[in-house]
Design a protein around this motif. Structure first.
Motif, PDB file in Angstrom:
ATOM      1  N   ILE A   9      -2.308  -7.292  -0.571  1.00  0.00           N
ATOM      2  CA  ILE A   9      -0.956  -6.945  -0.858  1.00  0.00           C
ATOM      3  C   ILE A   9      -0.801  -5.425  -1.295  1.00  0.00           C
ATOM      4  N   ILE A  10      -2.034  -5.017  -1.903  1.00  0.00           N
ATOM      5  CA  ILE A  10      -1.812  -3.598  -2.202  1.00  0.00           C
ATOM      6  C   ILE A  10      -1.854  -2.722  -1.024  1.00  0.00           C
ATOM      7  N   ARG A  11      -2.176  -3.223   0.176  1.00  0.00           N
ATOM      8  CA  ARG A  11      -1.974  -2.687   1.647  1.00  0.00           C
ATOM      9  C   ARG A  11      -0.966  -2.654   2.045  1.00  0.00           C
ATOM     10  N   SER A  12      -0.204  -3.715   1.910  1.00  0.00           N
ATOM     11  CA  SER A  12       0.958  -4.188   2.674  1.00  0.00           C
ATOM     12  C   SER A  12       2.254  -3.584   1.894  1.00  0.00           C
ATOM     13  N   LEU A  13       2.259  -3.621   0.498  1.00  0.00           N
ATOM     14  CA  LEU A  13       3.142  -3.367  -0.561  1.00  0.00           C
ATOM     15  C   LEU A  13       3.337  -2.122  -1.240  1.00  0.00           C
ATOM     16  N   PRO A  14       4.462  -1.495  -1.764  1.00  0.00           N
ATOM     17  CA  PRO A  14       4.405  -0.201  -2.477  1.00  0.00           C
ATOM     18  C   PRO A  14       4.234  -0.816  -3.884  1.00  0.00           C
ATOM     19  N   HIS A  15       3.649  -0.037  -4.719  1.00  0.00           N
ATOM     20  CA  HIS A  15       3.704  -0.048  -6.187  1.00  0.00           C
ATOM     21  C   HIS A  15       4.782   0.024  -7.028  1.00  0.00           C
TER      22      HIS A  15
END
Length: 276
Positions: free
Chosen positions: A170-176
Protein backbone atom coordinates in the motif's frame (compact mmCIF):
# COMPACT_ATOMS: atom_id res chain seq x y z
CA UNK A 1 29.65 -6.11 9.95
CA UNK A 2 28.62 -2.47 9.64
CA UNK A 3 25.73 -3.41 7.35
CA UNK A 4 24.60 -6.04 9.86
CA UNK A 5 24.67 -3.51 12.71
CA UNK A 6 22.67 -1.04 10.65
CA UNK A 7 20.07 -3.71 9.83
CA UNK A 8 19.83 -4.54 13.55
CA UNK A 9 19.28 -0.87 14.37
CA UNK A 10 16.50 -0.68 11.80
CA UNK A 11 14.90 -3.83 13.20
CA UNK A 12 15.02 -2.56 16.78
CA UNK A 13 13.51 0.74 15.64
CA UNK A 14 10.63 -1.18 14.07
CA UNK A 15 10.21 -3.11 17.35
CA UNK A 16 10.24 0.17 19.29
CA UNK A 17 7.70 1.77 16.94
CA UNK A 18 5.22 -1.11 16.60
CA UNK A 19 5.34 -2.92 19.94
CA UNK A 20 5.40 -2.24 23.67
CA UNK A 21 8.73 -4.04 24.01
CA UNK A 22 11.01 -1.53 25.76
CA UNK A 23 13.84 -0.23 23.61
CA UNK A 24 15.09 2.43 25.99
CA UNK A 25 18.16 3.90 27.63
CA UNK A 26 21.51 3.03 26.12
CA UNK A 27 19.93 0.62 23.67
CA UNK A 28 17.64 3.35 22.33
CA UNK A 29 20.61 5.73 22.10
CA UNK A 30 22.55 3.11 20.12
CA UNK A 31 19.61 2.49 17.82
CA UNK A 32 19.05 6.19 17.16
CA UNK A 33 16.27 7.73 15.11
CA UNK A 34 15.77 9.65 11.91
CA UNK A 35 12.99 9.72 9.31
CA UNK A 36 15.34 7.87 6.95
CA UNK A 37 15.89 5.15 9.56
CA UNK A 38 12.16 4.78 10.15
CA UNK A 39 11.68 4.46 6.40
CA UNK A 40 14.35 1.77 6.26
CA UNK A 41 12.75 -0.06 9.20
CA UNK A 42 9.84 -0.92 6.92
CA UNK A 43 11.92 -3.82 5.66
CA UNK A 44 11.57 -5.39 9.11
CA UNK A 45 7.83 -5.09 9.74
CA UNK A 46 7.30 -8.83 9.17
CA UNK A 47 10.19 -9.37 11.59
CA UNK A 48 8.12 -7.61 14.24
CA UNK A 49 5.41 -10.11 13.36
CA UNK A 50 7.81 -12.91 14.29
CA UNK A 51 7.94 -11.61 17.88
CA UNK A 52 4.17 -11.20 18.02
CA UNK A 53 3.71 -14.70 16.61
CA UNK A 54 6.00 -16.17 19.25
CA UNK A 55 3.99 -14.53 22.03
CA UNK A 56 0.67 -15.56 20.51
CA UNK A 57 1.74 -19.15 19.87
CA UNK A 58 3.18 -19.49 23.37
CA UNK A 59 -0.02 -18.20 24.99
CA UNK A 60 -2.24 -20.31 22.76
CA UNK A 61 -0.19 -23.47 23.20
CA UNK A 62 0.13 -23.23 26.99
CA UNK A 63 -3.59 -22.60 27.48
CA UNK A 64 -4.65 -25.30 25.02
CA UNK A 65 -2.47 -27.91 26.71
CA UNK A 66 -3.31 -26.82 30.26
CA UNK A 67 -7.05 -26.94 29.54
CA UNK A 68 -7.00 -30.03 27.32
CA UNK A 69 -9.55 -31.69 29.63
CA UNK A 70 -12.21 -29.14 28.59
CA UNK A 71 -14.12 -28.86 25.28
CA UNK A 72 -13.66 -25.09 25.64
CA UNK A 73 -9.87 -25.32 25.57
CA UNK A 74 -9.44 -24.06 22.01
CA UNK A 75 -11.83 -21.15 22.60
CA UNK A 76 -10.02 -20.02 25.75
CA UNK A 77 -6.67 -20.47 24.01
CA UNK A 78 -7.86 -18.35 21.07
CA UNK A 79 -8.84 -15.52 23.40
CA UNK A 80 -5.54 -15.84 25.27
CA UNK A 81 -3.49 -15.76 22.09
CA UNK A 82 -5.38 -12.70 20.85
CA UNK A 83 -4.90 -10.92 24.18
CA UNK A 84 -1.17 -11.61 23.96
CA UNK A 85 -0.96 -9.89 20.57
CA UNK A 86 -2.90 -6.86 21.79
CA UNK A 87 -0.76 -6.51 24.90
CA UNK A 88 2.46 -6.79 22.91
CA UNK A 89 1.47 -4.27 20.24
CA UNK A 90 -0.70 -1.99 22.35
CA UNK A 91 -3.57 -2.54 19.94
CA UNK A 92 -1.73 -0.35 17.43
CA UNK A 93 -3.21 -1.95 14.32
CA UNK A 94 -6.63 -2.52 15.85
CA UNK A 95 -6.79 1.22 16.52
CA UNK A 96 -6.03 1.88 12.86
CA UNK A 97 -8.81 -0.44 11.76
CA UNK A 98 -11.32 1.30 14.02
CA UNK A 99 -10.27 4.77 12.86
CA UNK A 100 -10.48 3.81 9.20
CA UNK A 101 -13.94 2.29 9.71
CA UNK A 102 -15.12 5.46 11.44
CA UNK A 103 -13.76 7.66 8.67
CA UNK A 104 -15.07 5.72 5.71
CA UNK A 105 -18.34 4.88 7.42
CA UNK A 106 -18.89 8.43 8.63
CA UNK A 107 -18.59 10.30 5.34
CA UNK A 108 -18.43 9.70 1.60
CA UNK A 109 -16.29 12.82 1.22
CA UNK A 110 -12.56 12.03 1.33
CA UNK A 111 -11.54 15.20 3.18
CA UNK A 112 -14.24 14.75 5.81
CA UNK A 113 -13.38 11.06 6.19
CA UNK A 114 -9.74 12.00 6.85
CA UNK A 115 -10.84 14.50 9.49
CA UNK A 116 -12.93 11.84 11.22
CA UNK A 117 -9.98 9.43 11.17
CA UNK A 118 -7.85 11.97 13.07
CA UNK A 119 -10.35 12.03 15.95
CA UNK A 120 -9.06 9.93 18.84
CA UNK A 121 -12.62 9.07 19.91
CA UNK A 122 -14.11 5.85 18.58
CA UNK A 123 -17.49 5.95 16.87
CA UNK A 124 -20.17 3.43 15.98
CA UNK A 125 -18.48 2.20 12.80
CA UNK A 126 -15.14 1.83 14.54
CA UNK A 127 -16.71 -0.03 17.45
CA UNK A 128 -18.46 -2.44 15.13
CA UNK A 129 -15.31 -3.04 13.09
CA UNK A 130 -13.22 -3.65 16.21
CA UNK A 131 -15.73 -6.03 17.80
CA UNK A 132 -16.23 -7.99 14.60
CA UNK A 133 -12.49 -8.20 13.92
CA UNK A 134 -11.70 -9.54 17.40
CA UNK A 135 -14.65 -11.90 17.23
CA UNK A 136 -13.54 -13.21 13.84
CA UNK A 137 -10.01 -13.81 15.11
CA UNK A 138 -11.09 -15.64 18.24
CA UNK A 139 -13.72 -17.79 16.52
CA UNK A 140 -11.46 -18.76 13.62
CA UNK A 141 -8.55 -19.59 15.94
CA UNK A 142 -10.91 -21.62 18.15
CA UNK A 143 -12.18 -23.47 15.09
CA UNK A 144 -8.64 -24.24 13.99
CA UNK A 145 -7.68 -25.36 17.48
CA UNK A 146 -10.68 -27.68 17.59
CA UNK A 147 -9.21 -29.39 14.53
CA UNK A 148 -5.67 -29.55 15.88
CA UNK A 149 -3.24 -27.51 17.92
CA UNK A 150 -0.77 -27.59 15.04
CA UNK A 151 -3.25 -25.96 12.65
CA UNK A 152 -3.93 -23.10 15.05
CA UNK A 153 -0.25 -22.49 15.77
CA UNK A 154 0.62 -22.61 12.08
CA UNK A 155 -2.10 -20.06 11.32
CA UNK A 156 -0.90 -17.77 14.10
CA UNK A 157 2.70 -17.97 12.97
CA UNK A 158 1.99 -17.36 9.30
CA UNK A 159 -0.79 -14.82 9.81
CA UNK A 160 1.12 -12.56 12.18
CA UNK A 161 4.15 -12.38 9.90
CA UNK A 162 2.57 -12.22 6.45
CA UNK A 163 -0.10 -9.68 7.45
CA UNK A 164 2.71 -7.22 8.20
CA UNK A 165 4.07 -7.62 4.68
CA UNK A 166 0.97 -6.41 2.81
CA UNK A 167 0.91 -2.80 4.14
CA UNK A 168 4.23 -2.21 2.41
CA UNK A 169 2.51 -2.69 -0.95
CA UNK A 170 0.00 0.00 0.00
CA UNK A 171 2.85 2.36 0.85
CA UNK A 172 4.49 1.59 -2.47
CA UNK A 173 1.36 1.88 -4.61
CA UNK A 174 -0.55 4.82 -3.10
CA UNK A 175 0.32 8.38 -2.01
CA UNK A 176 0.15 9.41 1.62
CA UNK A 177 -2.89 11.63 2.21
CA UNK A 178 -2.86 12.05 5.98
CA UNK A 179 -1.78 15.04 8.05
CA UNK A 180 1.93 15.17 7.18
CA UNK A 181 2.76 17.38 10.15
CA UNK A 182 1.33 14.96 12.75
CA UNK A 183 1.37 11.60 11.02
CA UNK A 184 3.72 8.99 12.46
CA UNK A 185 3.60 7.08 9.19
CA UNK A 186 4.71 9.98 6.97
CA UNK A 187 8.43 9.03 6.92
CA UNK A 188 7.39 5.57 5.75
CA UNK A 189 5.26 7.09 3.03
CA UNK A 190 8.12 8.92 1.37
CA UNK A 191 9.50 5.78 -0.22
CA UNK A 192 9.65 2.02 0.23
CA UNK A 193 12.40 0.73 -2.00
CA UNK A 194 12.30 -2.51 -3.93
CA UNK A 195 15.23 -3.71 -1.81
CA UNK A 196 13.28 -3.05 1.41
CA UNK A 197 10.30 -4.90 -0.02
CA UNK A 198 12.53 -7.86 -0.89
CA UNK A 199 14.04 -7.84 2.61
CA UNK A 200 10.55 -7.86 4.12
CA UNK A 201 9.70 -10.82 1.91
CA UNK A 202 12.73 -12.68 3.26
CA UNK A 203 11.35 -12.31 6.78
CA UNK A 204 8.22 -14.14 5.64
CA UNK A 205 9.99 -17.16 4.16
CA UNK A 206 10.85 -19.00 7.42
CA UNK A 207 7.34 -18.56 8.85
CA UNK A 208 5.65 -19.66 5.65
CA UNK A 209 8.11 -22.53 5.33
CA UNK A 210 7.08 -23.74 8.78
CA UNK A 211 3.43 -23.49 7.76
CA UNK A 212 4.16 -25.62 4.69
CA UNK A 213 6.08 -28.21 6.67
CA UNK A 214 3.43 -28.39 9.39
CA UNK A 215 0.23 -28.32 7.33
CA UNK A 216 1.12 -28.90 3.69
CA UNK A 217 1.02 -27.01 0.40
CA UNK A 218 -2.78 -26.66 0.16
CA UNK A 219 -2.94 -25.00 3.57
CA UNK A 220 -0.15 -22.59 2.62
CA UNK A 221 -1.56 -21.66 -0.78
CA UNK A 222 -5.11 -21.01 0.43
CA UNK A 223 -4.00 -18.99 3.45
CA UNK A 224 -1.65 -16.78 1.43
CA UNK A 225 -4.25 -16.18 -1.28
CA UNK A 226 -6.99 -15.30 1.22
CA UNK A 227 -4.69 -12.99 3.17
CA UNK A 228 -3.47 -11.27 0.00
CA UNK A 229 -7.00 -10.81 -1.32
CA UNK A 230 -8.21 -9.32 1.97
CA UNK A 231 -5.34 -6.82 2.11
CA UNK A 232 -5.82 -5.98 -1.57
CA UNK A 233 -9.44 -5.09 -0.89
CA UNK A 234 -8.30 -2.61 1.76
CA UNK A 235 -5.86 -1.13 -0.76
CA UNK A 236 -8.58 -0.72 -3.37
CA UNK A 237 -10.95 0.81 -0.81
CA UNK A 238 -8.32 3.37 0.21
CA UNK A 239 -7.56 4.18 -3.42
CA UNK A 240 -11.24 4.65 -4.30
CA UNK A 241 -12.43 6.48 -1.21
CA UNK A 242 -9.34 8.40 -0.07
CA UNK A 243 -7.16 8.51 -3.20
CA UNK A 244 -4.30 7.43 -0.99
CA UNK A 245 -3.51 6.01 2.45
CA UNK A 246 -2.90 7.02 6.04
CA UNK A 247 -1.29 5.15 8.89
CA UNK A 248 -4.74 3.95 9.91
CA UNK A 249 -5.14 2.30 6.50
CA UNK A 250 -1.91 0.38 7.07
CA UNK A 251 -3.19 -0.88 10.42
CA UNK A 252 -6.46 -1.90 8.82
CA UNK A 253 -4.62 -3.78 6.06
CA UNK A 254 -2.63 -5.71 8.66
CA UNK A 255 -5.74 -6.65 10.61
CA UNK A 256 -7.75 -7.69 7.57
CA UNK A 257 -4.80 -9.60 6.14
CA UNK A 258 -4.38 -11.47 9.44
CA UNK A 259 -8.05 -12.42 9.56
CA UNK A 260 -7.88 -13.45 5.91
CA UNK A 261 -5.02 -15.82 6.74
CA UNK A 262 -7.03 -17.46 9.53
CA UNK A 263 -10.07 -17.76 7.29
CA UNK A 264 -7.92 -19.31 4.58
CA UNK A 265 -6.61 -21.82 7.11
CA UNK A 266 -10.15 -22.85 8.05
CA UNK A 267 -11.15 -23.14 4.38
CA UNK A 268 -8.03 -25.17 3.58
CA UNK A 269 -8.85 -27.68 6.31
CA UNK A 270 -12.37 -28.02 4.93
CA UNK A 271 -11.05 -28.54 1.40
CA UNK A 272 -8.57 -31.13 2.62
CA UNK A 273 -11.35 -33.10 4.31
CA UNK A 274 -13.47 -33.01 1.16
CA UNK A 275 -10.56 -34.24 -0.98
CA UNK A 276 -9.82 -37.01 1.50
Amino acid sequence: MQALQQALRHYLLAVQFFTRIPVTGRLAAWVGYSPAMLRASGAHFPGVGVLVALAACASYGVLALALAYSPWASAVAAVGGTIATVLLTGGFHEDGLADMADGLGGSADAARALDIMKDSRIGAYGSMALVLALLAKCLLLALLGAHSLGAALAALAGGQVLSRFWPLFIIRSLPHVGDSARSKSKPLADQISAAALAAAGLWCIPALGLVWQAQGALFLIVTVLCSAFAAWRVQRLCARRLQGFTGDCLGAAQQVGEIGFYLGAALALGLAQQVA
